[in-house]
Structure formats: structure tokens, C-alpha cells
Design a protein around this motif. Sequence first.
Motif, PDB file in Angstrom:
ATOM      1  N   PHE A  63      -1.846 -36.820 -17.706  1.00 58.81           N
ATOM      2  CA  PHE A  63      -1.930 -35.425 -17.275  1.00 58.81           C
ATOM      3  C   PHE A  63      -1.742 -34.451 -18.437  1.00 58.81           C
ATOM      4  O   PHE A  63      -2.448 -33.450 -18.536  1.00 58.81           O
ATOM      5  N   ILE A  96      -4.608 -31.689 -19.128  1.00 52.98           N
ATOM      6  CA  ILE A  96      -4.303 -30.271 -18.930  1.00 52.98           C
ATOM      7  C   ILE A  96      -4.635 -29.474 -20.186  1.00 52.98           C
ATOM      8  O   ILE A  96      -5.257 -28.418 -20.131  1.00 52.98           O
ATOM      9  N   ALA A 110      -4.808 -31.869 -12.280  1.00 49.95           N
ATOM     10  CA  ALA A 110      -4.595 -31.313 -13.624  1.00 49.95           C
ATOM     11  C   ALA A 110      -4.985 -29.845 -13.688  1.00 49.95           C
ATOM     12  O   ALA A 110      -4.320 -29.039 -14.348  1.00 49.95           O
ATOM     13  N   ALA A 136      -2.275 -27.785 -12.131  1.00 55.46           N
ATOM     14  CA  ALA A 136      -1.133 -27.696 -13.035  1.00 55.46           C
ATOM     15  C   ALA A 136      -1.411 -26.747 -14.189  1.00 55.46           C
ATOM     16  O   ALA A 136      -0.527 -25.992 -14.619  1.00 55.46           O
ATOM     17  N   ALA A 156       1.407 -33.773 -11.427  1.00 55.90           N
ATOM     18  CA  ALA A 156       0.807 -32.836 -12.376  1.00 55.90           C
ATOM     19  C   ALA A 156       1.657 -31.574 -12.528  1.00 55.90           C
ATOM     20  O   ALA A 156       1.911 -31.116 -13.653  1.00 55.90           O
ATOM     21  N   THR A 165       4.554 -31.984 -14.669  1.00 59.67           N
ATOM     22  CA  THR A 165       4.219 -32.108 -16.093  1.00 59.67           C
ATOM     23  C   THR A 165       4.375 -30.776 -16.818  1.00 59.67           C
ATOM     24  O   THR A 165       4.698 -30.749 -18.008  1.00 59.67           O
TER      25      THR A 165
END
Length: 316
Positions: A15, A19, A112, A115, A144, A147
Amino acid sequence: MEFIDNQTIVNHYDFAKLIDRLQAAFAESEIQVPMRHHHDFINPGHDDSTLLLMPAFEPGKETGVKMVTVFPDNGRYQLPSIQGLYLLFDGQKGYCKKVFDAKAITVFRTAATSAMASRLLSRDNSESLMMVGTGALSPMLIRAHATVRPIKQVYIWGRHASRAQAVKQSLADLKLEIQVVSSIEQGIALADIVSCATLSKTPLIKGEYLKPGQHIDMVGAYRPDMREADDNCLKRSVIFVDHYAGATKETGDIAIPLQKGIITRKDLKADLFELCRGQKSGRDNVAEITFFKSVGHALEDLVAAQLIDKLIEKKI
């Protein structure tokens, strides 16, 4: 031609890397994305189903196309509602390099993207997350979001408590306090971030539930007749979308309030391209309620497939 199945993708996804790559792609990528083909069709004895075709081109590098079906009633057959394939082609010679399980690619890139939007829109100190929905996306959305924000508490709601418990159990490896809640209102009252991923045709997230400073992540309701948020939710929020063309036509969360005059096109503050390029600002203060609507963009699929390809080949 190699087929990359769901488990292989699960074993290799990252992730944090995706991202970052998505944010860079929305900011400066040369990826070209035609409007996706969205075909709804009658499925006798079931809710209407959908075929989606989503091409994307990065000149001189790779070309990709996702072909997926969405069958909302598949739960009765213990099958996922989203199924399909993602084809990754060499951008110079045109041969098909790999075929991916499209469901896994979609789940990976959708989570992702949410996020990434949260990193741009939610408060930096957001520590609690409410997850509405218990489908395949739900545990990945939680992973996600955790993260990019210091998530400590997670609340999960689903129409079936057993499925919510299953989502909780799938996250046992994370150091999170996870609780299944009996109502959406209860979970929202406790959350800094609210993520919703369902196929609901009636609003689940109501404006009266929201509190200042929250970030609302709306992932489901992919058709014009579906809604996860009511009118008051939109009126109380500062609205962001992944891309204007899709959000204003394909999801009832935006299209219906636009048609009813509840909001206007000017109420959509920015899309991901503008946010990632710094052309428009995100959250302006800690009290704002930010609302992000994701409908999916083929750029995300191509970036995700390219990353998985490199991770499998251990090129990064």
C-alpha cells in the motif's frame, strides 16, 4: 502470457508504494484515459448487472484494459459481486505481458486511492475509523487507511454481524482495537474517518450523524440509482471527487443531488488531479467535514498493475 491470480497479488501488494505512485500519477503522469464504457443490463430474477471496460495508455511503456462484471446479487451464490480480468500490454510492441485477476487489482487500487485521498483531506491526527460494509473491499480499506493515518480504533458495521466479525478476524495481524457495532450512527459518533463501501440504493450515511472534523470516504454506490449518503451529508460537507466526469454521471451520491438542485457543480471543490497537482487546496481547517467520492479511474488500475508486475519480477 502469465496469469496473476488473487493470491499472488495479495502476497505482493504494497500500500505505501502504491499510494505514493498514485499521487505522483495524478500529479504528473502522461497516462491517457478515455471515458470508461459502463453498460448496465437486465439479469432476470436478479438486480440489474453491469459490464465495465476501462482502458488506459502510458505511451511507450504499457497499455492496460480492465474488463469486469458487477453482479450485486452474487452473495447468494457465495461469489464476489465484482469479477473480471485486467490485461497489461507492452506499450511499444503491443503483446500482452500479463493477465491479472481484476477483482484483486480493483480492491488494491480502490483502497489505496481512498487512503491517498485521506492523506490529502483527513486530519493528520485521525486515530479512529468507522467501516460501513463487509465486502472484499472492507478489510483492505482499513489496512490502507491505517497506512497513512495513526489509526488505533476501528469500528465495523454490516447488515450481517457474522460478516462484520469475519472482517475483524481477517485483521488480527494488525495492532488495532477492533469492535463490531450494532448501528452506523454508533460507529460514526466514535470515528475520525468514516469509510463506506456498499451497494446500497438508499442512504446509509446521514448528515445528522456527522460531527465537525470528520473525513467521509465514499467508495460504493457505483451506479446512478445507488446512494450511500443523504442530501444533508452533502450539504454539511466540503465535497471532493476522484474525477469530475465519472462522479457527476455514474454515482447517485453526486448525480442525484445535482439533479435535485441540492448541490451544484461549483460545490465540488476539487478532484484528485487538482489536489495532487496543488491547483486546489484540500482541508482548510480542523472543523471541516471533508467528503470524498470515489467512482474509480482507469489510471489507478494501470498504475496498480504496473506496480504488481514490478514487485513480482522484483524490479523494485
